[in-house]
Design an enzyme around this catalytic site. Structure first.
Site, PDB file in Angstrom:
ATOM      1  N   HIS A 136       0.832  -1.204   0.000  1.00 23.70           N
ATOM      2  CA  HIS A 136       0.000   0.000   0.000  1.00 23.70           C
ATOM      3  C   HIS A 136       0.863   1.250   0.000  1.00 23.70           C
ATOM      4  CE1 HIS A 136       0.727  -0.566   4.406  1.00 23.70           C
ATOM      5  NE2 HIS A 136       0.892   0.750   4.334  1.00 23.70           N
ATOM      6  N   HIS A 224       5.399   5.950  -1.390  1.00 25.24           N
ATOM      7  CA  HIS A 224       5.993   4.705  -1.889  1.00 25.24           C
ATOM      8  C   HIS A 224       5.208   3.495  -1.411  1.00 25.24           C
ATOM      9  CE1 HIS A 224       7.565   5.017   2.211  1.00 25.24           C
ATOM     10  NE2 HIS A 224       7.710   3.698   2.171  1.00 25.24           N
TER      11      HIS A 224
END
Length: 281
Positions: A136, A224
């Site tokens: 995620h 990220h």
């Protein structure tokens, strides 16, 4: 009508009188038996006397007990040995729910092929990493919610995210990260396209956090997806030549441009062991 009410809701005093009469009748029978037999002891007499209603303990039905299972919280140990060496950033307390907001990434077979290739190369650099269980992009820090805050927090989050549209972002830049406590090192893929849309989401999430006096997201964050991790600050082993090789593997991976272009369609919030989903427009 008053007589109907009285019938439907008998007073406690009348019930007690009725119970007392039953006890008295029973006691008289016992006395007669005692006088005739001459052998019945006092302790045995007490066993024959029924208990009053206030003393009777009835079992609670399963249907009532099961009503509150969702609000139960499993006991969590702070022993790092039980969590792969990971250390909590704050101690566990009963009634506190670790909570964070994120955009989920659904990994497919090709993504795992790329990840296996990257992790194989990190081992040649002298570092063995553990693959993440799920993937995620974080939109908040991990904060603590009290149990009674969960529903109003989720409702506020839902209201804030309601006008936000779906969008695409690209995650193709290999980066190395550590957590704030420097207790874990992460290998990740950073976002190279889609920053504006993510910043819009974070702005809305931050407003919800501020409503509950919770800490907002990091400033100047690197958005990220974390791929793998290890215990301790071992980022030096991944920098330099090793990091360059990993980036080249991503750049030359077949269909990487399609694989790493992500369609963000929903936002999730995890509070303890519960996950709440908010579809984007």
């Amino acid at each position: 009508m008053s007589s109907q009410v009285l019938v439907g809701y008998s007073s406690s005093s009348s019930s007690e009188d009725e119970t007392s009469a039953q006890i008295s009748g029973c006691y008289e029978k016992v006395q007669k038996k005692n006088s005739s037999d001459g052998e019945l002891g006092k302790s045995e007499v007490l066993h024959d006397v029924p208990q009053t209603r206030s003393q009777i303990c009835l079992p609670v039905p399963d249907s009532v007990l099961n009503m509150f299972q969702d609000s139960k919280e499993e006991h969590c140990s702070d022993d790092s040995a039980q969590h792969g060496g990971r250390v909590r950033s704050f101690p566990h307390e009963r009634g506190n729910w670790a909570t964070y907001v994120y955009m989920p990434y659904e990994a497919n077979e090709e993504f795992f092929d790329l990840l296996d290739l990257l992790l194989s190369h990190t081992r040649t650099c002298g570092l063995s990493l553990v693959r993440m269980e799920e993937f995620h992009i974080s939109l908040s820090q991990t904060v603590v919610l009290r149990h009674h805050w969960i529903n109003p927090f989720m409702q506020s989050l839902r209201d804030r995210l309601l006008p936000v549209h779906r969008f695409f972002c690209v995650i193709d830049q290999v980066k190395v990260y550590t957590n704030q406590e420097k207790t874990r090192t992460f290998l990740g893929l950073a976002v190279s396209s889609g920053h504006a849309q993510i910043l819009e989401l974070i702005s809305e999430v931050d407003r919800v956090l501020e409503e509950f006096n919770l800490q907002t997201f990091y400033k100047n964050s690197s958005f990220h997806i974390s791929l793998a991790w290890c215990v301790g600050d071992l980022s030096d082993k991944l920098h330099g030549r090793c990091l360059q090789d990993l980036q080249e593997m991503v750049d030359h991976f077949e269909d990487a441009s399609v694989l790493l272009r992500c369609h963000m369609q929903q936002i999730c919030c995890k509070a303890g062991n519960k996950i709440f989903s908010f579809p984007l427009r």
